[in-house]
Scaffold this motif. Structure first.
Motif, PDB file in Angstrom:
ATOM      1  N   ALA A  25     108.226  60.242  -8.323  1.00  0.00           N
ATOM      2  CA  ALA A  25     108.754  59.118  -7.538  1.00  0.00           C
ATOM      3  C   ALA A  25     108.538  57.814  -8.306  1.00  0.00           C
ATOM      4  O   ALA A  25     107.635  57.035  -7.987  1.00  0.00           O
ATOM      5  CB  ALA A  25     108.076  59.076  -6.174  1.00  0.00           C
ATOM      6  N   PRO A  26     109.341  57.569  -9.336  1.00  0.00           N
ATOM      7  CA  PRO A  26     109.086  56.435 -10.236  1.00  0.00           C
ATOM      8  C   PRO A  26     109.212  55.048  -9.608  1.00  0.00           C
ATOM      9  O   PRO A  26     108.662  54.086 -10.146  1.00  0.00           O
ATOM     10  CB  PRO A  26     110.127  56.627 -11.350  1.00  0.00           C
ATOM     11  CG  PRO A  26     111.150  57.534 -10.801  1.00  0.00           C
ATOM     12  CD  PRO A  26     110.484  58.364  -9.748  1.00  0.00           C
ATOM     13  N   GLU A  27     109.883  54.946  -8.475  1.00  0.00           N
ATOM     14  CA  GLU A  27     110.076  53.621  -7.881  1.00  0.00           C
ATOM     15  C   GLU A  27     108.950  53.199  -6.933  1.00  0.00           C
ATOM     16  O   GLU A  27     108.920  52.069  -6.457  1.00  0.00           O
ATOM     17  CB  GLU A  27     111.422  53.561  -7.144  1.00  0.00           C
ATOM     18  CG  GLU A  27     111.512  54.465  -5.938  1.00  0.00           C
ATOM     19  CD  GLU A  27     111.838  55.931  -6.255  1.00  0.00           C
ATOM     20  OE1 GLU A  27     112.063  56.674  -5.284  1.00  0.00           O
ATOM     21  OE2 GLU A  27     111.855  56.345  -7.418  1.00  0.00           O
ATOM     22  N   VAL A  28     107.996  54.080  -6.674  1.00  0.00           N
ATOM     23  CA  VAL A  28     106.910  53.776  -5.743  1.00  0.00           C
ATOM     24  C   VAL A  28     105.859  52.904  -6.437  1.00  0.00           C
ATOM     25  O   VAL A  28     105.524  53.128  -7.596  1.00  0.00           O
ATOM     26  CB  VAL A  28     106.276  55.081  -5.206  1.00  0.00           C
ATOM     27  CG1 VAL A  28     105.072  54.783  -4.319  1.00  0.00           C
ATOM     28  CG2 VAL A  28     107.316  55.873  -4.425  1.00  0.00           C
ATOM     29  N   ASN A  29     105.373  51.914  -5.705  1.00  0.00           N
ATOM     30  CA  ASN A  29     104.317  51.044  -6.227  1.00  0.00           C
ATOM     31  C   ASN A  29     102.968  51.716  -6.021  1.00  0.00           C
ATOM     32  O   ASN A  29     102.500  51.837  -4.883  1.00  0.00           O
ATOM     33  CB  ASN A  29     104.333  49.686  -5.525  1.00  0.00           C
ATOM     34  CG  ASN A  29     105.552  48.881  -5.890  1.00  0.00           C
ATOM     35  OD1 ASN A  29     105.994  48.900  -7.029  1.00  0.00           O
ATOM     36  ND2 ASN A  29     106.112  48.182  -4.924  1.00  0.00           N
ATOM     37  N   ILE A  30     102.363  52.158  -7.121  1.00  0.00           N
ATOM     38  CA  ILE A  30     101.080  52.846  -7.085  1.00  0.00           C
ATOM     39  C   ILE A  30     100.106  52.081  -7.960  1.00  0.00           C
ATOM     40  O   ILE A  30     100.415  51.747  -9.110  1.00  0.00           O
ATOM     41  CB  ILE A  30     101.199  54.297  -7.603  1.00  0.00           C
ATOM     42  CG1 ILE A  30     102.207  55.082  -6.771  1.00  0.00           C
ATOM     43  CG2 ILE A  30      99.829  54.975  -7.618  1.00  0.00           C
ATOM     44  CD1 ILE A  30     102.516  56.467  -7.319  1.00  0.00           C
ATOM     45  N   SER A  31      98.931  51.808  -7.420  1.00  0.00           N
ATOM     46  CA  SER A  31      97.877  51.215  -8.232  1.00  0.00           C
ATOM     47  C   SER A  31      96.663  52.124  -8.194  1.00  0.00           C
ATOM     48  O   SER A  31      96.512  52.956  -7.295  1.00  0.00           O
ATOM     49  CB  SER A  31      97.530  49.798  -7.762  1.00  0.00           C
ATOM     50  OG  SER A  31      97.025  49.820  -6.450  1.00  0.00           O
ATOM     51  N   VAL A  32      95.813  51.954  -9.192  1.00  0.00           N
ATOM     52  CA  VAL A  32      94.643  52.813  -9.346  1.00  0.00           C
ATOM     53  C   VAL A  32      93.389  51.957  -9.394  1.00  0.00           C
ATOM     54  O   VAL A  32      93.340  50.933 -10.080  1.00  0.00           O
ATOM     55  CB  VAL A  32      94.755  53.646 -10.650  1.00  0.00           C
ATOM     56  CG1 VAL A  32      93.497  54.449 -10.893  1.00  0.00           C
ATOM     57  CG2 VAL A  32      95.962  54.555 -10.592  1.00  0.00           C
ATOM     58  N   ALA A  33      92.382  52.398  -8.664  1.00  0.00           N
ATOM     59  CA  ALA A  33      91.037  51.829  -8.756  1.00  0.00           C
ATOM     60  C   ALA A  33      90.138  53.011  -9.107  1.00  0.00           C
ATOM     61  O   ALA A  33      89.801  53.814  -8.247  1.00  0.00           O
ATOM     62  CB  ALA A  33      90.616  51.192  -7.440  1.00  0.00           C
ATOM     63  N   ALA A  34      89.827  53.147 -10.392  1.00  0.00           N
ATOM     64  CA  ALA A  34      89.113  54.339 -10.838  1.00  0.00           C
ATOM     65  C   ALA A  34      88.034  53.964 -11.844  1.00  0.00           C
ATOM     66  O   ALA A  34      88.282  53.180 -12.757  1.00  0.00           O
ATOM     67  CB  ALA A  34      90.086  55.331 -11.460  1.00  0.00           C
ATOM     68  N   GLY A  35      86.880  54.533 -11.647  1.00  0.00           N
ATOM     69  CA  GLY A  35      85.758  54.202 -12.509  1.00  0.00           C
ATOM     70  C   GLY A  35      85.188  52.840 -12.152  1.00  0.00           C
ATOM     71  O   GLY A  35      85.579  52.209 -11.166  1.00  0.00           O
TER      72      GLY A  35
END
Length: 129
Positions: A25-35
């Motif tokens: 789903a390339p159009e979805v806004n995904i952010s990561v908080a990792a580590g």
């Protein structure tokens, strides 16, 4: 469009999962908080807050997490947000990998935050999408 935040104790897991979900789903806004900020294993409230702000939408955000302390830090991060934003964010306890991919696909086809949350919660009960 609903946004998504992925919280993981591992930077590599978080970024890899984002990459996988965006393939579906390339159009979805995904952010990561990792580590952590210094590159260790763990989670960080400031990184979670920044990830939320990065993808915040009036349509809402679903937050998925890997382990219990990530949930605790997500809940604490919400405490720092404005009241009107808090009510548009759902922390969902679901399998992280399957939830991220399924959630991204559901978001990409226009599902609202309530519909996405319900489906992801069903997955926790062992129901496959």
């Amino acid at each position: 469009m609903v946004g998504m935040v992925l919280i993981s104790h591992s930077f590599k897991i978080g970024e890899g999962l984002k990459e996988l979900a965006l393939q579906m789903a390339p159009e979805v806004n995904i952010s990561v908080a990792a580590g952590t900020k210094d590159g260790r294993i763990g989670t960080d409230i400031d990184l979670i807050t920044a990830a939320i702000e990065e993808v915040y939408s009036e349509d809402g955000i679903v937050i998925l997490f890997d382990l219990g302390s990530a949930l605790m830090n997500a809940e604490m991060a919400l405490e720092f947000l404005e009241e009107e934003k808090k009510h548009k964010i759902e922390i969902v306890d679901t399998p992280l990998v399957e939830g991220a991919i399924t959630g991204a696909v559901e978001i990409s086809i226009g599902k609202n935050i309530r519909e996405v949350k319900e489906l992801l919660e069903e997955m926790k009960l062992g129901k496959k999408a």
